[in-house]
Design an enzyme around this catalytic site. Structure first.
Site, mmCIF file in Angstrom:
data_model
loop_
_atom_site.group_PDB
_atom_site.id
_atom_site.type_symbol
_atom_site.label_atom_id
_atom_site.label_comp_id
_atom_site.label_asym_id
_atom_site.label_seq_id
_atom_site.Cartn_x
_atom_site.Cartn_y
_atom_site.Cartn_z
ATOM 1 N N ASN A 67 -41.852 5.913 7.427
ATOM 2 C CA ASN A 67 -42.974 6.291 6.591
ATOM 3 C C ASN A 67 -42.555 6.630 5.167
ATOM 4 O OD1 ASN A 67 -45.703 6.944 5.918
ATOM 5 N ND2 ASN A 67 -46.048 7.258 8.109
ATOM 6 N N ARG A 68 -43.450 7.297 4.389
ATOM 7 C CA ARG A 68 -43.222 7.461 2.955
ATOM 8 C C ARG A 68 -42.619 8.810 2.580
ATOM 9 N NH1 ARG A 68 -47.414 4.172 3.946
ATOM 10 N NH2 ARG A 68 -47.448 2.244 2.681
ATOM 11 N N HIS B 298 -39.946 3.625 4.544
ATOM 12 C CA HIS B 298 -39.178 3.063 5.653
ATOM 13 C C HIS B 298 -37.683 2.886 5.377
ATOM 14 C CE1 HIS B 298 -42.748 2.773 7.902
ATOM 15 N NE2 HIS B 298 -43.149 1.562 7.589
ATOM 16 N N ASP C 259 -54.447 3.846 8.537
ATOM 17 C CA ASP C 259 -53.020 3.828 8.175
ATOM 18 C C ASP C 259 -52.644 5.277 7.926
ATOM 19 O OD1 ASP C 259 -51.010 2.017 5.683
ATOM 20 O OD2 ASP C 259 -50.486 3.249 7.418
ATOM 21 N N GLN D 209 -48.158 7.399 13.737
ATOM 22 C CA GLN D 209 -48.828 6.655 12.665
ATOM 23 C C GLN D 209 -49.580 5.505 13.309
ATOM 24 O OE1 GLN D 209 -48.557 7.505 9.391
ATOM 25 N NE2 GLN D 209 -49.392 5.738 8.282
ATOM 26 N N GLU E 242 -46.680 4.174 15.657
ATOM 27 C CA GLU E 242 -45.306 4.561 15.283
ATOM 28 C C GLU E 242 -45.125 6.054 15.513
ATOM 29 O OE1 GLU E 242 -46.734 1.998 11.620
ATOM 30 O OE2 GLU E 242 -44.880 3.077 11.122
ATOM 31 N N HIS F 47 -41.289 -0.192 14.967
ATOM 32 C CA HIS F 47 -42.438 -0.706 14.205
ATOM 33 C C HIS F 47 -43.032 -1.984 14.793
ATOM 34 C CE1 HIS F 47 -44.986 -1.340 10.754
ATOM 35 N NE2 HIS F 47 -44.510 -0.255 10.168
ATOM 36 N N SER F 48 -43.225 -1.985 16.121
ATOM 37 C CA SER F 48 -43.859 -3.186 16.696
ATOM 38 C C SER F 48 -45.343 -3.246 16.354
ATOM 39 C CB SER F 48 -43.680 -3.181 18.227
ATOM 40 O OG SER F 48 -42.376 -3.598 18.544
ATOM 41 N N TYR F 49 -45.827 -4.477 16.125
ATOM 42 C CA TYR F 49 -47.256 -4.735 15.933
ATOM 43 C C TYR F 49 -47.759 -5.350 17.231
ATOM 44 C CZ TYR F 49 -46.789 -4.624 10.749
ATOM 45 O OH TYR F 49 -46.560 -4.276 9.433
HETATM 46 C C1 GLA Z 1 -46.395 1.447 7.961
HETATM 47 C C2 GLA Z 1 -47.148 1.983 6.790
HETATM 48 C C3 GLA Z 1 -48.090 0.951 6.267
HETATM 49 C C4 GLA Z 1 -47.348 -0.309 5.941
HETATM 50 C C5 GLA Z 1 -46.571 -0.742 7.152
HETATM 51 C C6 GLA Z 1 -45.661 -1.896 6.882
HETATM 52 O O1 GLA Z 1 -47.178 1.282 9.050
HETATM 53 O O2 GLA Z 1 -47.852 3.135 7.149
HETATM 54 O O3 GLA Z 1 -48.691 1.447 5.100
HETATM 55 O O4 GLA Z 1 -46.502 -0.077 4.883
HETATM 56 O O5 GLA Z 1 -45.758 0.278 7.577
HETATM 57 O O6 GLA Z 1 -46.149 -2.848 6.160
#
Ligand code: GLA
Length: 397
Positions: free
Chosen positions: A125-126, A151, A297, A334, A362, A225-227
């Site tokens: 995250n940020r 990240h 998000d 997240q 996440e 970070h799986s989608y």
């Molecule tokens: C995380 C962040 C999103 C985005 C994704 C990757 O989930 O919260 O804002 O940056 O990573 O693209």
């Protein structure tokens, strides 16, 4: 042509001998296999196999490890970024399909990937302004997300090569990945010895265990970070998936997706997932936080902090019947609905990944915690061990 009784007998015996040898070789092969697998201490049913996935520009080979359990659930992991490239689970009719976004070859992951399936670190995250202070000393990180750090920076754990060890026992198979992040790598203090172990067992649970130690005081916040798209059809959006998040509060963000420091109740807002609801139900509602995130998000504050492993979230695809439960000992999760996917990245089954064709769950400590005094600490000091587990359990209903 009249054959004497004796020669007829010989012919019959010959045929019998032929049939006998055929069966013998078949069983031999089978038992050899068994033999082979059992020599590795694995039943035939769960195993790990390896194959080359590609080469880095440096020429370094990247290996794909396929973990399979007795139900035929398959997880493919590469030692580049510890990335899960494929995850196949059955639907309500027993049809196995891949339910994670990603690429068919290494090249896809070398061109900037939106962190498809990767291990994220050192800090998931940020971090606001790419800065934090430890014991009065300020540390400066890469600004790789506008004016913030995201990240782990430009070369986070999603872009390094991990050392891989295969482990198996009678109940499960594991891939243990290790990486030493040197002192001041991406601006973070301390030599951080990191191990992430993926374990697939026969209850269709994929466990991710994170461990780290450092020789200097530092900050750590690892995640996966799986989608996911449980339909197994990546041309479809995930808006009909039903999500439950075990949280009464979430963390609002500012325009650059940095936490404001507030804990906001989900009750009466589109962020209320205390009981399962479709992702698309309120995602487009007139809510300033949804507008900021271009959808969901945000980090949810999970219930039962400090209670160890507990159910954090569930996801259900009504059409396929696939159901996923996420368990963790982390304080937050997240939930990201793939808002930045823009139809430019090639999808595994052909076509491209459009907006909201995948979602992420996440598990983590809260975003920007090094700069937020009310958030649980992410400091790791020499002599301490960072250890956390998250598992993704698959079934059908
Ligand atoms: C995380 C962040 C999103 C985005 C994704 C990757 O989930 O919260 O804002 O940056 O990573 O693209």
């Amino acid at each position: 042509m009249n054959m004497s009784k004796r020669s007829l007998k010989y012919v019959l015996l010959l045929c019998l001998a032929l049939v006998f040898t055929q069966c013998k070789t078949k069983t031999e092969n089978a038992s050899d296999n068994q033999e082979q697998n059992s020599t590795k201490g694995m039943t035939t049913k769960h195993q790990i196999s390896t194959s080359e996935f590609g080469k880095l520009p440096s020429g370094e080979k990247i290996t794909k490890y396929r973990l399979v359990n007795e139900n035929g659930m398959e997880v493919d992991i590469i030692n580049y970024g510890g990335i899960i490239t494929n995850l196949k689970v059955p639907d309500k009719n027993g049809v196995n399909k891949d339910v994670v976004l990603g690429f068919n070859s290494l090249d896809g992951y070398l061109t900037p990937s939106p962190y498809f399936g990767a291990i994220i670190g050192r800090y998931g995250n940020r971090i606001a302004g790419g800065k934090f202070v430890i014991d009065g000393k300020e540390y400066t990180l890469a600004l790789n997300d506008g004016k913030n750090h995201l990240h782990g920076g430009n070369k986070g754990f999603d872009k390094v090569v991990w050392e891989a060890t295969q482990i198996s026992n009678s109940k499960s198979v594991s891939l243990q990945l290790s990486y030493l992040s040197k002192d001041m790598e991406e601006g973070y203090p301390g030599n951080l010895k990191t191990t992430v172990t993926y374990t697939l067992d026969n209850s269709n649970s994929l466990k991710v265990k994170y461990e780290a130690t450092s020789d200097k005081k530092t900050v750590v916040n690892l995640t996966q970070h799986s989608y996911f798209n449980l339909s197994g059809d990546f041309s479809k959006k995930i808006l009909d998936h039903q999500i439950m998040i075990n949280a009464d509060a979430f963390l609002p963000v500012d325009a650059t997706l940095i936490s404001t420091g507030e804990f906001r109740k989900v009750k009466g807002t589109p962020f209320n997932f205390t009981s399962a609801k479709a992702i698309g139900k309120e995602i487009n509602s007139e809510n300033e936080q949804l507008k900021r995130g271009l959808g969901y998000d945000h980090c949810w504050v999970l219930k039962d902090q400090d209670k160890g492993q507990r159910l954090a979230a569930t996801a259900y695809d009504p059409k396929s019947g696939r159901f996923m439960e996420v368990f963790t000992d982390q304080p937050g999760i997240q939930f990201y609905t793939g808002n930045f996917l823009d139809g430019t990245l090639p999808a595994k089954g052909g076509g491209t990944y459009a907006k909201r064709t995948g979602f992420c769950l996440e598990t983590q400590h809260f975003p920007d915690s090094p700069n937020q005094k009310d958030f649980p600490s992410v400091l790791l000091s020499p002599g301490e061990k960072y250890q956390t587990e998250t598992s993704f359990k698959f079934s059908v209903k």
